[in-house]
Scaffold this motif. Structure first.
Motif, PDB file in Angstrom:
ATOM      1  N   ALA A 126       0.856  -1.135  -0.077  1.00 44.73           N
ATOM      2  CA  ALA A 126       0.123   0.012   0.001  1.00 44.73           C
ATOM      3  C   ALA A 126       0.807   1.184  -0.008  1.00 44.73           C
ATOM      4  O   ALA A 126       0.459   2.517  -0.429  1.00 44.73           O
ATOM      5  N   VAL A 175       1.946  -9.417   6.437  1.00 36.19           N
ATOM      6  CA  VAL A 175       0.907 -10.239   6.040  1.00 36.19           C
ATOM      7  C   VAL A 175       1.172 -11.409   5.265  1.00 36.19           C
ATOM      8  O   VAL A 175       1.983 -11.338   4.341  1.00 36.19           O
ATOM      9  N   ASN A 194      11.252   2.121   1.073  1.00 39.77           N
ATOM     10  CA  ASN A 194      10.219   2.124   2.180  1.00 39.77           C
ATOM     11  C   ASN A 194      10.650   3.554   2.923  1.00 39.77           C
ATOM     12  O   ASN A 194      11.976   3.729   3.076  1.00 39.77           O
ATOM     13  N   ARG A 195       9.500   4.362   3.438  1.00 35.73           N
ATOM     14  CA  ARG A 195      10.235   5.443   4.403  1.00 35.73           C
ATOM     15  C   ARG A 195      10.793   5.216   5.799  1.00 35.73           C
ATOM     16  O   ARG A 195      11.075   5.973   6.397  1.00 35.73           O
ATOM     17  N   THR A 241       8.683   6.289  -1.879  1.00 42.52           N
ATOM     18  CA  THR A 241       8.402   5.368  -3.142  1.00 42.52           C
ATOM     19  C   THR A 241       8.581   6.324  -4.445  1.00 42.52           C
ATOM     20  O   THR A 241       9.378   6.065  -5.078  1.00 42.52           O
ATOM     21  N   HIS A 253      -3.987 -10.175  -3.913  1.00 48.03           N
ATOM     22  CA  HIS A 253      -5.071 -10.040  -2.709  1.00 48.03           C
ATOM     23  C   HIS A 253      -6.037  -9.437  -3.612  1.00 48.03           C
ATOM     24  O   HIS A 253      -7.118  -8.841  -3.167  1.00 48.03           O
ATOM     25  N   ASP A 272      -2.533   3.905   3.520  1.00 43.21           N
ATOM     26  CA  ASP A 272      -2.226   2.486   3.513  1.00 43.21           C
ATOM     27  C   ASP A 272      -2.930   2.036   4.893  1.00 43.21           C
ATOM     28  O   ASP A 272      -3.811   2.524   5.377  1.00 43.21           O
ATOM     29  N   PHE A 273      -2.607   0.896   5.213  1.00 39.65           N
ATOM     30  CA  PHE A 273      -3.131   0.118   6.375  1.00 39.65           C
ATOM     31  C   PHE A 273      -2.706   0.513   7.766  1.00 39.65           C
ATOM     32  O   PHE A 273      -3.259   0.605   8.604  1.00 39.65           O
ATOM     33  N   ARG A 274      -1.348   0.514   7.848  1.00 43.67           N
ATOM     34  CA  ARG A 274      -0.970   0.425   9.271  1.00 43.67           C
ATOM     35  C   ARG A 274      -0.127   1.633   9.714  1.00 43.67           C
ATOM     36  O   ARG A 274       0.384   1.770  10.598  1.00 43.67           O
ATOM     37  N   TRP A 313      -6.773   0.845   8.921  1.00 44.79           N
ATOM     38  CA  TRP A 313      -7.127   0.096  10.020  1.00 44.79           C
ATOM     39  C   TRP A 313      -7.336   1.002  11.314  1.00 44.79           C
ATOM     40  O   TRP A 313      -7.743   0.471  12.399  1.00 44.79           O
ATOM     41  N   THR A 344       5.821  -1.809   1.559  1.00 42.33           N
ATOM     42  CA  THR A 344       5.118  -2.961   2.187  1.00 42.33           C
ATOM     43  C   THR A 344       5.592  -3.143   3.586  1.00 42.33           C
ATOM     44  O   THR A 344       6.782  -2.961   3.882  1.00 42.33           O
ATOM     45  N   SER A 345       4.843  -3.305   4.607  1.00 41.00           N
ATOM     46  CA  SER A 345       5.398  -3.697   5.878  1.00 41.00           C
ATOM     47  C   SER A 345       5.701  -5.087   6.134  1.00 41.00           C
ATOM     48  O   SER A 345       6.323  -5.391   7.368  1.00 41.00           O
ATOM     49  N   THR A 390       0.160   5.574  -1.409  1.00 37.05           N
ATOM     50  CA  THR A 390      -0.277   6.525  -0.688  1.00 37.05           C
ATOM     51  C   THR A 390      -0.020   8.237  -1.237  1.00 37.05           C
ATOM     52  O   THR A 390      -0.613   8.861  -0.991  1.00 37.05           O
ATOM     53  N   GLU A 391       0.836   7.928  -2.243  1.00 32.89           N
ATOM     54  CA  GLU A 391       1.044   9.307  -2.869  1.00 32.89           C
ATOM     55  C   GLU A 391       0.106   9.507  -3.988  1.00 32.89           C
ATOM     56  O   GLU A 391       0.094  10.733  -4.655  1.00 32.89           O
TER      57      GLU A 391
HETATM   58  N1  APR Z   1       6.784   6.224   0.619  1.00 36.32           N
HETATM   59  C1  APR Z   1       7.412   5.075   1.179  1.00 36.32           C
HETATM   60  N2  APR Z   1       6.937   4.054   2.110  1.00 36.32           N
HETATM   61  C2  APR Z   1       5.788   4.462   2.423  1.00 36.32           C
HETATM   62  C3  APR Z   1       4.865   5.325   1.995  1.00 36.32           C
HETATM   63  C4  APR Z   1       5.617   6.302   1.016  1.00 36.32           C
HETATM   64  N3  APR Z   1       4.863   7.199   0.390  1.00 36.32           N
HETATM   65  N4  APR Z   1       3.438   5.412   2.392  1.00 36.32           N
HETATM   66  C5  APR Z   1       3.440   4.241   3.274  1.00 36.32           C
HETATM   67  N5  APR Z   1       4.716   3.573   3.243  1.00 36.32           N
HETATM   68  C6  APR Z   1       5.171   2.465   3.874  1.00 36.32           C
HETATM   69  C7  APR Z   1       4.962   2.210   5.363  1.00 36.32           C
HETATM   70  O1  APR Z   1       6.072   2.838   6.146  1.00 36.32           O
HETATM   71  C8  APR Z   1       4.803   0.927   5.391  1.00 36.32           C
HETATM   72  O2  APR Z   1       5.838   0.190   5.852  1.00 36.32           O
HETATM   73  O3  APR Z   1       4.375   1.390   3.292  1.00 36.32           O
HETATM   74  C9  APR Z   1       4.159   0.291   4.175  1.00 36.32           C
HETATM   75  C10 APR Z   1       2.664  -0.021   4.128  1.00 36.32           C
HETATM   76  O4  APR Z   1       2.431  -1.036   5.105  1.00 36.32           O
HETATM   77  P1  APR Z   1       0.944  -1.654   5.228  1.00 36.32           P
HETATM   78  O5  APR Z   1       0.045  -0.306   5.797  1.00 36.32           O
HETATM   79  O6  APR Z   1       1.188  -2.596   6.370  1.00 36.32           O
HETATM   80  O7  APR Z   1       0.431  -2.035   3.915  1.00 36.32           O
HETATM   81  P2  APR Z   1       0.885  -3.388   3.254  1.00 36.32           P
HETATM   82  O8  APR Z   1       2.230  -3.830   3.677  1.00 36.32           O
HETATM   83  O9  APR Z   1       0.445  -3.311   1.868  1.00 36.32           O
HETATM   84  O10 APR Z   1      -0.277  -4.417   3.978  1.00 36.32           O
HETATM   85  C11 APR Z   1      -0.362  -5.702   3.311  1.00 36.32           C
HETATM   86  O11 APR Z   1      -2.295  -6.145   4.789  1.00 36.32           O
HETATM   87  O12 APR Z   1      -4.146  -5.422   5.858  1.00 36.32           O
HETATM   88  C12 APR Z   1      -3.532  -6.164   4.642  1.00 36.32           C
HETATM   89  O13 APR Z   1      -4.549  -6.645   2.679  1.00 36.32           O
HETATM   90  C13 APR Z   1      -3.827  -5.799   3.347  1.00 36.32           C
HETATM   91  O14 APR Z   1      -2.509  -6.070   1.143  1.00 36.32           O
HETATM   92  C14 APR Z   1      -2.675  -5.631   2.580  1.00 36.32           C
HETATM   93  C15 APR Z   1      -1.413  -6.357   3.425  1.00 36.32           C
END
Ligand code: APR
Length: 270
Positions: A25, A199, A235-236, A254, A123, A35-37, A43, A195-196, A29-30
């Motif tokens: 996610a 999951v 990742n940030r 990103t 997904h 994103d989710f977390r 969430w 991605t964090s 975000t841009e």
């Molecule tokens: N630039 C760089 N990194 C970013 C940016 C950005 N602009 N915005 C957010 N992030 C990073 C956050 O630091 C985090 O590590 O992206 C990651 C987003 O993590 P999550 O919100 O957990 O999203 P994701 O990893 O895609 O979640 C996986 O979880 O809830 C389920 O099905 C859902 O597909 C999703 C899965």
């Protein structure tokens, strides 16, 4: 953002024979899709149990009403979001033959809108809905019309429609799973972007790319050979992969990182 790591990523991209990308996610975000977390993420606004498959089977109308709320709330503009420079950079890297496959956990269709063609939707895709009886597929515009008269929306065959995103507890589509694991096994470079990595089973893909997953431990606990491969995170902030699985983390947004990478690859390709 450390320019030497951008340069190193460009070198790896130009040397590698099989490059794949795993996105989360964070790359969207841009584009205005939360994103989710992260703080303020989805969430924090919606109860994740709303997207447990059991809850949908028990009360599909409740889940569809939540979807309608998401669709009408301006901060969650997934349906009309536009790809950002990060998505466009990955589409360029595919176009010039560097990136072979994008495996995305995202359900926003933005890689496809940016022009990426070989996208594995791990997904599913929230811009569609599918009949639970006959499996017929509908675009979300058609579903929105149906939702004006009945909740949950129904198929022409009478079956209930389900959003085509994978709910918690629901199986990953077999083809997406098989293709993704094969790509992770065969690649010699995986970019893990936004991605964090929390999951499963998506979070195992970087370990498989690195030949670290137990998936590789054959009989007698002897690791099966995997050609040397690299995993690079963008990742940030650091994740559970940082310092353990990934070779290095390009820390920053990103959009900025991928734009710089695209610019340097364009310059090298002349
Ligand atoms: N630039 C760089 N990194 C970013 C940016 C950005 N602009 N915005 C957010 N992030 C990073 C956050 O630091 C985090 O590590 O992206 C990651 C987003 O993590 P999550 O919100 O957990 O999203 P994701 O990893 O895609 O979640 C996986 O979880 O809830 C389920 O099905 C859902 O597909 C999703 C899965």
């Amino acid at each position: 953002m450390e320019s030497r790591l951008i340069d190193k990523t460009v070198e790896l991209l130009l040397e590698a024979e099989h490059v794949i990308v795993l996105t989360g996610a964070g790359i969207s975000t841009e584009s205005g899709v939360p994103d989710f977390r992260s703080p303020g993420g989805i969430w924090e606004r919606y109860d994740p149990t709303m997207f447990f498959i059991e809850r949908f089977l028990i009360n599909p109308g409740e889940v569809w009403r939540c979807m309608l709320d998401m669709h009408s709330s301006r901060e969650f503009s997934l349906w009309d979001a536009r790809p950002n420079v990060g998505h466009q950079a990955l589409a360029y890297l595919e176009e010039v033959g560097i990136v072979r496959t994008v495996i995305t956990q995202n359900i926003d269709n933005l890689h496809q809108k940016a022009g990426s063609r070989n996208v594995i939707e791990f997904h599913g895709n929230l811009l569609f809905a599918r009949c639970m009886k006959c499996r017929r597929k509908y675009g979300y515009e058609q579903v929105l019309i149906d939702l004006q008269t009945r909740v949950p929306p129904r198929c022409r065959c009478g079956g209930i429609l389900k959003p085509d995103a994978i709910f918690f507890g629901e199986a990953i589509p077999e083809e997406a799973m098989r293709r993704s694991f094969n790509e992770a096994e065969d690649c010699d470079l995986m970019l893990v972007i936004g991605t964090s990595a929390q999951v499963e089973p998506a979070a195992s893909l970087p370990l498989i790319a690195k030949g670290m997953s137990s998936y590789f431990w054959g009989a007698g606990n002897i690791p099966l050979p995997k050609r040397r491969s690299h995993v690079v995170e963008i990742n940030r902030m650091p994740t559970s992969l940082t310092g353990h699985v990934s070779d290095f983390l390009v820390q920053g947004t990103t959009g900025e990182a991928l734009s710089l990478i695209e610019e340097k690859v364009r310059r090298r390709k002349g």
